[in-house]
Design an enzyme around this catalytic site. Sequence first.
Site, PDB file in Angstrom:
ATOM      1  N   ASN A  75       0.870  -1.170   0.000  1.00 23.01           N
ATOM      2  CA  ASN A  75       0.000   0.000   0.000  1.00 23.01           C
ATOM      3  C   ASN A  75       0.907   1.221   0.000  1.00 23.01           C
ATOM      4  O   ASN A  75       1.703   1.390   0.922  1.00 23.01           O
ATOM      5  CB  ASN A  75      -0.895   0.025   1.244  1.00 23.01           C
ATOM      6  CG  ASN A  75      -1.941  -1.066   1.207  1.00 23.01           C
ATOM      7  OD1 ASN A  75      -2.378  -1.478   0.143  1.00 23.01           O
ATOM      8  ND2 ASN A  75      -2.334  -1.543   2.377  1.00 23.01           N
ATOM      9  N   HIS A  85       7.899   0.325   1.876  1.00 15.59           N
ATOM     10  CA  HIS A  85       7.728  -1.011   2.452  1.00 15.59           C
ATOM     11  C   HIS A  85       6.498  -1.701   1.880  1.00 15.59           C
ATOM     12  O   HIS A  85       5.585  -1.065   1.363  1.00 15.59           O
ATOM     13  CB  HIS A  85       7.599  -0.930   3.977  1.00 15.59           C
ATOM     14  CG  HIS A  85       6.306  -0.330   4.464  1.00 15.59           C
ATOM     15  ND1 HIS A  85       6.035   1.010   4.398  1.00 15.59           N
ATOM     16  CD2 HIS A  85       5.208  -0.908   5.029  1.00 15.59           C
ATOM     17  CE1 HIS A  85       4.831   1.244   4.898  1.00 15.59           C
ATOM     18  NE2 HIS A  85       4.301   0.095   5.288  1.00 15.59           N
TER      19      HIS A  85
END
Length: 343
Positions: free
Chosen positions: A149, A162
């Site tokens: 995301n 990440h």
Amino acid sequence: MPAEHQWRWQPLLEQWVLIAAASGSRPWSGASVAQHTETVPEHDPDCYLCPGVTRASGDINPNYTAPWAFDNDFASLLPHELEDGGNDPLHKTAAARGNCRVLCWHPSHNKTLADCSEGEILEVAKLWQSEYASISADDSIAQVMMFENKGKEVGVSNLHPHGQIYAADTVSDYGRRIRLSQHQYKQANNGQQLLQTLIARDEYKDALLVEQGTHFKTIVPFAARLPYETWIVPLRHVQSVDRFDLEELLELSLMYQRQVRRYDQLFRRSAPIMTVFQNAPCDTSQANADWCFHIALQPPLRDSDTLKYFAGYEASSNNVVNPIQPENAAAALRDCSPEVQPT
Ligand SMILES: [Zn+2]
């Protein structure tokens, strides 16, 4: 030119998508998405993903210099033995067993995959392989959902580059649909694989093609659910990312990076994206062999400052309305220059 108003069949999910390009030009007086121009530091001592910081759990992150993964301190799924649910047929419950991981792509807080070097992004791709291989080997895990995301528009509060893994002891609802559709297609079509048959069609040689590689294609799916949704699909049938050789893995990671850069150009900023690495489930089902790995990139935007909302009709029908003609989305993405790194 394809019709601007039509239902299109999404063969992996086996559901109709409503392509309604005229709705995209409807006058818009709703919310706009602020463009983020804040300066992001290379290291943020308040970021729980930066090297050397102490996390909420009390653990201290190593001073990592290459991609690094750890167990999520706020996991939605837990590896411990939990009490199973009861058998109430209307309020059925089950223990939420599994494992949640956080995958740090880079030690620098202000990087994204768009501006990683070739060597750096290959190291990220090797982490995709090692994480999938090790977690899927656990007999208690049925599916390893790997995703990223990116951006405040999809609820990410931490800008550190990440991804995440949700590894559960059950196969997700979409996972079961995608597995069944590919398995049934192969059975009904003399052993042909659904995704390889799909991307061999003429549409994916021009109108819906974004990039042709040696081992992969980046395409806008005919029945795209999100306005600028793309898939990166291998030309050969491969179930999971750990089965690519080094040459394939490098091409996959660079095509992925170029697609991230196209979105940054198209939306004129570090673009929000929900990316899913569609690896085969790893339970005992024979149908997992018919699952083909692909990456699905789903930006939540319909233009640079307007979100695509899932409102009443979509939330209650599960039939998405896409206001951008997929052929136009592919043309706009082809016009971007993915070799140019963002400044
Ligand atoms: Zn950070």
